[in-house]
Design a protein around this motif. Structure first.
Motif, short mmCIF file in Angstrom:
data_model
loop_
_atom_site.label_atom_id
_atom_site.label_comp_id
_atom_site.label_asym_id
_atom_site.label_seq_id
_atom_site.Cartn_x
_atom_site.Cartn_y
_atom_site.Cartn_z
N LYS A 56 20.63 31.50 25.35
CA LYS A 56 21.73 32.34 25.82
C LYS A 56 22.61 31.60 26.82
CE LYS A 56 20.26 35.51 23.23
NZ LYS A 56 20.73 35.36 21.87
N GLY A 57 23.90 31.92 26.78
CA GLY A 57 24.85 31.32 27.70
C GLY A 57 25.33 29.95 27.27
N THR A 58 24.97 29.55 26.05
CA THR A 58 25.42 28.26 25.55
C THR A 58 26.27 28.47 24.30
OG1 THR A 58 23.47 27.91 24.15
CG2 THR A 58 23.34 27.11 26.41
N SER A 59 26.96 27.42 23.90
CA SER A 59 27.83 27.50 22.73
C SER A 59 27.27 26.66 21.59
CB SER A 59 29.24 27.01 23.06
OG SER A 59 29.85 27.88 23.98
N HIS A 60 27.70 27.03 20.41
CA HIS A 60 27.35 26.34 19.17
C HIS A 60 28.66 25.86 18.57
CE1 HIS A 60 26.23 27.07 14.67
NE2 HIS A 60 26.10 25.80 14.96
N TYR A 61 28.74 24.56 18.28
CA TYR A 61 29.91 23.97 17.67
C TYR A 61 29.54 23.52 16.26
CZ TYR A 61 32.10 23.90 22.25
OH TYR A 61 32.66 24.27 23.45
N LYS A 62 30.37 23.88 15.29
CA LYS A 62 30.07 23.57 13.89
C LYS A 62 31.31 23.04 13.19
CE LYS A 62 27.89 25.65 9.84
NZ LYS A 62 27.17 26.85 9.34
N LEU A 63 31.10 21.96 12.41
CA LEU A 63 32.19 21.32 11.68
C LEU A 63 31.70 20.93 10.29
CD1 LEU A 63 35.11 19.92 11.94
CD2 LEU A 63 33.79 17.84 12.39
N PRO A 64 32.38 21.37 9.21
CA PRO A 64 31.98 20.90 7.88
C PRO A 64 32.10 19.37 7.80
CG PRO A 64 33.58 22.69 7.71
CD PRO A 64 33.53 22.28 9.15
N TRP A 65 31.08 18.73 7.20
CA TRP A 65 31.10 17.27 7.13
C TRP A 65 30.16 16.78 6.03
CZ3 TRP A 65 34.13 13.67 9.29
CH2 TRP A 65 33.73 12.34 9.26
#
Length: 196
Positions: A56-65
């Protein structure tokens, strides 16, 4: 960038330990990129940002690759195929792994049956898409922020209490390229600079 079929170099376990050291440093760099005064550099590169499903309190970054996705969290980073297998670095464990979870990892939830370290050739092949993105991203950063930006990040990292700095930029990218293309002849990171 695809890795070629090769015999497993006897030093590959040591090279993966070196790569883990590189991840520790690079994750600090990505944290600086997120809070950059000019705007979040991960988002500017095309990452989708959402709250983490795990910690909790964190971010998730996602990029198609490359037929899957690059996923960055505060506690882990990896490349996951659409089938949910891939490569992951888990920061609290300080290690690189093959991921066999059937879906991408949730930070804080790393069941040991999903984490494998014994098939080094497979781990090297699965690491290739992530490292290819890492190199692509660093080239983008250098164009956007100039050649002094990453060395400045490296100096900040070196000032952290207990920090163990890895290769300085841009030498770190040379090591990563050689890790992908020719691990059988690659020097350990601590000796790499002296060979350049």
């Amino acid at each position: 960038m695809a890795t070629r079929n090769m015999a497993i170099p006897s030093r590959l376990p040591d090279l993966f330990r070196d790569l883990a050291g590189g991840f520790k440093q690079q994750m600090f760099f990505w944290g600086l990129d997120v809070v950059n005064p000019g705007g979040n550099l991960l988002v500017r590169q095309g990452f989708c940002r959402e709250p983490s499903a795990g910690l909790k309190g964190t971010s998730h970054y996602k990029l198609p690759w490359q037929g899957g996705s690059i996923e960055l969290h505060g506690a882990c980073a990896g490349w996951f195929s659409r089938q949910g297998q891939g490569f992951i670095y888990v920061r609290p464990l300080g290690r690189c792994h093959v991921w066999n979870g059937g879906q991408s990892a949730i930070p804080g939830e790393w069941p040991s049956p999903f984490l494998k370290t014994d098939d080094l050739q497979r781990m090297h092949a699965l690491a290739a898409p992530f490292i290819a993105w890492w190199l692509h991203s660093e080239d983008w950063i250098a164009r956007e922020k100039g050649p002094a930006y990453r060395p400045a990040c490296h100096r900040q990292f070196k000032r952290l209490p207990g920090a163990r700095p890895w290769l300085r930029p841009p030498l770190d990218r040379d090591w990563l390229r050689d890790f992908l293309a020719a691990p059988e002849s690659l020097s350990r990171a601590k000796r790499f600079a002296s060979h350049r």
